[in-house]
Enzyme design. Structure first.
Site, PDB file in Angstrom:
ATOM      1  N   SER A 286      -9.863   2.753  13.680  1.00 43.78           N
ATOM      2  CA  SER A 286      -9.036   1.966  12.770  1.00 43.78           C
ATOM      3  C   SER A 286      -9.845   1.518  11.553  1.00 43.78           C
ATOM      4  CB  SER A 286      -8.482   0.737  13.485  1.00 43.78           C
ATOM      5  OG  SER A 286      -7.806  -0.095  12.561  1.00 43.78           O
TER       6      SER A 286
ATOM      7  N   HIS B 107      -6.958   5.887  11.659  1.00 47.22           N
ATOM      8  CA  HIS B 107      -5.820   4.981  11.818  1.00 47.22           C
ATOM      9  C   HIS B 107      -5.790   3.994  10.654  1.00 47.22           C
ATOM     10  CE1 HIS B 107      -2.688   3.089  14.263  1.00 47.22           C
ATOM     11  NE2 HIS B 107      -3.185   1.921  13.878  1.00 47.22           N
TER      12      HIS B 107
ATOM     13  N   ASP C 178      -3.813   0.829   9.119  1.00 49.39           N
ATOM     14  CA  ASP C 178      -2.880  -0.264   9.367  1.00 49.39           C
ATOM     15  C   ASP C 178      -2.334  -0.800   8.051  1.00 49.39           C
ATOM     16  OD1 ASP C 178      -2.882  -0.586  12.242  1.00 49.39           O
ATOM     17  OD2 ASP C 178      -4.959  -1.242  12.051  1.00 49.39           O
TER      18      ASP C 178
ATOM     19  N   MET D  59      -0.167  -3.547   6.436  1.00 44.36           N
ATOM     20  CA  MET D  59       0.380  -4.880   6.704  1.00 44.36           C
ATOM     21  C   MET D  59       0.860  -5.488   5.397  1.00 44.36           C
ATOM     22  SD  MET D  59      -2.508  -6.358   9.307  1.00 44.36           S
ATOM     23  CE  MET D  59      -3.312  -5.320  10.529  1.00 44.36           C
TER      24      MET D  59
ATOM     25  N   HIS E 224       0.201   3.290  10.404  1.00 47.47           N
ATOM     26  CA  HIS E 224       0.950   2.324  11.208  1.00 47.47           C
ATOM     27  C   HIS E 224       1.569   1.291  10.268  1.00 47.47           C
ATOM     28  CE1 HIS E 224       0.708  -1.080  14.452  1.00 47.47           C
ATOM     29  NE2 HIS E 224       1.954  -0.782  14.123  1.00 47.47           N
TER      30      HIS E 224
ATOM     31  N   MET F  97       3.254  -1.889   9.578  1.00 46.89           N
ATOM     32  CA  MET F  97       3.605  -3.232  10.058  1.00 46.89           C
ATOM     33  C   MET F  97       4.244  -3.974   8.888  1.00 46.89           C
ATOM     34  SD  MET F  97       0.314  -4.134  12.462  1.00 46.89           S
ATOM     35  CE  MET F  97      -0.819  -2.949  11.742  1.00 46.89           C
TER      36      MET F  97
ATOM     37  N   MET G  73       1.513  -1.402  21.344  1.00 50.39           N
ATOM     38  CA  MET G  73       0.583  -2.432  20.893  1.00 50.39           C
ATOM     39  C   MET G  73       0.070  -3.222  22.099  1.00 50.39           C
ATOM     40  SD  MET G  73       0.224  -2.104  17.673  1.00 50.39           S
ATOM     41  CE  MET G  73      -0.730  -3.615  17.417  1.00 50.39           C
TER      42      MET G  73
ATOM     43  N   GLY H   4      -1.365  -7.665  13.581  1.00 46.74           N
ATOM     44  CA  GLY H   4      -1.690  -8.472  12.409  1.00 46.74           C
ATOM     45  C   GLY H   4      -3.161  -8.665  12.137  1.00 46.74           C
TER      46      GLY H   4
ATOM     47  N   ASP I  36      -3.082   0.626  20.822  1.00 45.36           N
ATOM     48  CA  ASP I  36      -3.797  -0.032  19.720  1.00 45.36           C
ATOM     49  C   ASP I  36      -3.974  -1.505  20.031  1.00 45.36           C
ATOM     50  OD1 ASP I  36      -4.809  -0.959  17.335  1.00 45.36           O
ATOM     51  OD2 ASP I  36      -3.058  -0.453  16.126  1.00 45.36           O
ATOM     52  N   GLY I  37      -5.260  -1.918  20.105  1.00 46.91           N
ATOM     53  CA  GLY I  37      -5.563  -3.329  20.261  1.00 46.91           C
ATOM     54  C   GLY I  37      -6.511  -3.608  21.402  1.00 46.91           C
TER      55      GLY I  37
ATOM     56  N   SER J 174     -13.229  -2.384  16.052  1.00 51.58           N
ATOM     57  CA  SER J 174     -14.579  -2.941  16.140  1.00 51.58           C
ATOM     58  C   SER J 174     -15.447  -2.207  17.146  1.00 51.58           C
ATOM     59  CB  SER J 174     -14.512  -4.436  16.496  1.00 51.58           C
ATOM     60  OG  SER J 174     -13.777  -4.644  17.689  1.00 51.58           O
TER      61      SER J 174
END
Length: 226
Positions: free
Chosen positions: A11, A34, A36, A38, A67, A69, A138, A143, A176-177, A199
């Site tokens: 990500s 990936h 994100d 937002m 993705h 969001m 998720m 977020g 994801d997460g 991370s």
């Protein structure tokens, strides 16, 4: 199923964006990048736009896994398709006409996916499941990066696999997460095909080694063999 590879999608939310070219080169052994998106409304954070997708597609061979969001996927999905997205996930909770969005994604030659928040049951997808290339589960509330994996996600993944078998669908399943090499085997064993990791890749000094650790853990989860 046992022979199918587990895909790794680092990500970029966790990458050093001031040195994006080097970061993309460092994860070139992964499968997807990936991205994100937002909007500051559907989720409180504000991140990337179509220009980031175009930049990723210009650099290297990683597929752009986008993705969304956002509160308005119906209106903005075309921007990301035009920018070169290879895979687009949008949230079932935000879409007004999900089937229409899926059709638009497919018409552009991309893979269509629906994302489910932790509080959304897999049954919400039943009518659409046969049209999807992927489901994004998720495993944190969307977020922000760096959150801890929600353990009940493992049961949700098993429920999703059972639903897919019942309706005769075979989408990829992305998670994801809070994904890392310590839990990747369990996540894959429960039904995941694609691992999004932020991370646990970009927080390590050797990105390529981090990708390989995830890949090995995914292989263990799929085959039971280290």
């Amino acid at each position: 199923m046992e022979d199918a590879p587990v895909l790794i999608a680092p990500s970029l939310l966790s990458a050093d964006l001031l040195d994006l070219r080097s970061e993309l080169e460092a994860i070139e052994t992964a499968d997807w990048a990936h991205i994100d998106v937002m909007d500051g409304h559907y989720v409180p954070n504000l991140t990337f736009g179509p220009a980031m997708v175009a930049a990723v597609r210009r650099q290297g061979d990683l597929a752009a896994d986008v993705h969304l969001m956002v509160t308005n996927p119906d209106e903005c999905v075309g921007l990301y398709l035009d920018a070169g997205a290879d895979v687009v996930s949008f949230h079932m909770e935000a879409a007004r006409h999900p089937h229409r969005i899926v059709s638009q994604i497919h018409a552009a030659g991309a893979k269509a996916a629906v994302a489910l928040n932790p509080g959304t049951p897999v049954g919400a997808l039943e009518a659409l499941l046969g049209e999807l290339d992927m489901v994004l589960v998720m495993s944190v509330d969307p977020g922000f990066g760096g959150q801890s994996f929600i353990p009940s996600t493992l049961g949700k993944l098993r429920d999703l696999r059972r639903l897919c078998e019942r309706v005769g669908a075979a989408p990829l399943v992305e998670v994801d997460g809070g994904v890392g090499d310590v839990n990747a085997a369990d996540i894959v064993a429960a039904g995941a095909d694609v691992l999004v990791a932020g991370s646990s890749v970009f927080g390590r000094p050797d990105r390529a080694a981090a990708v390989e650790r995830l890949r090995r853990a995914g292989y263990l989860g799929r085959t039971g063999r280290a």
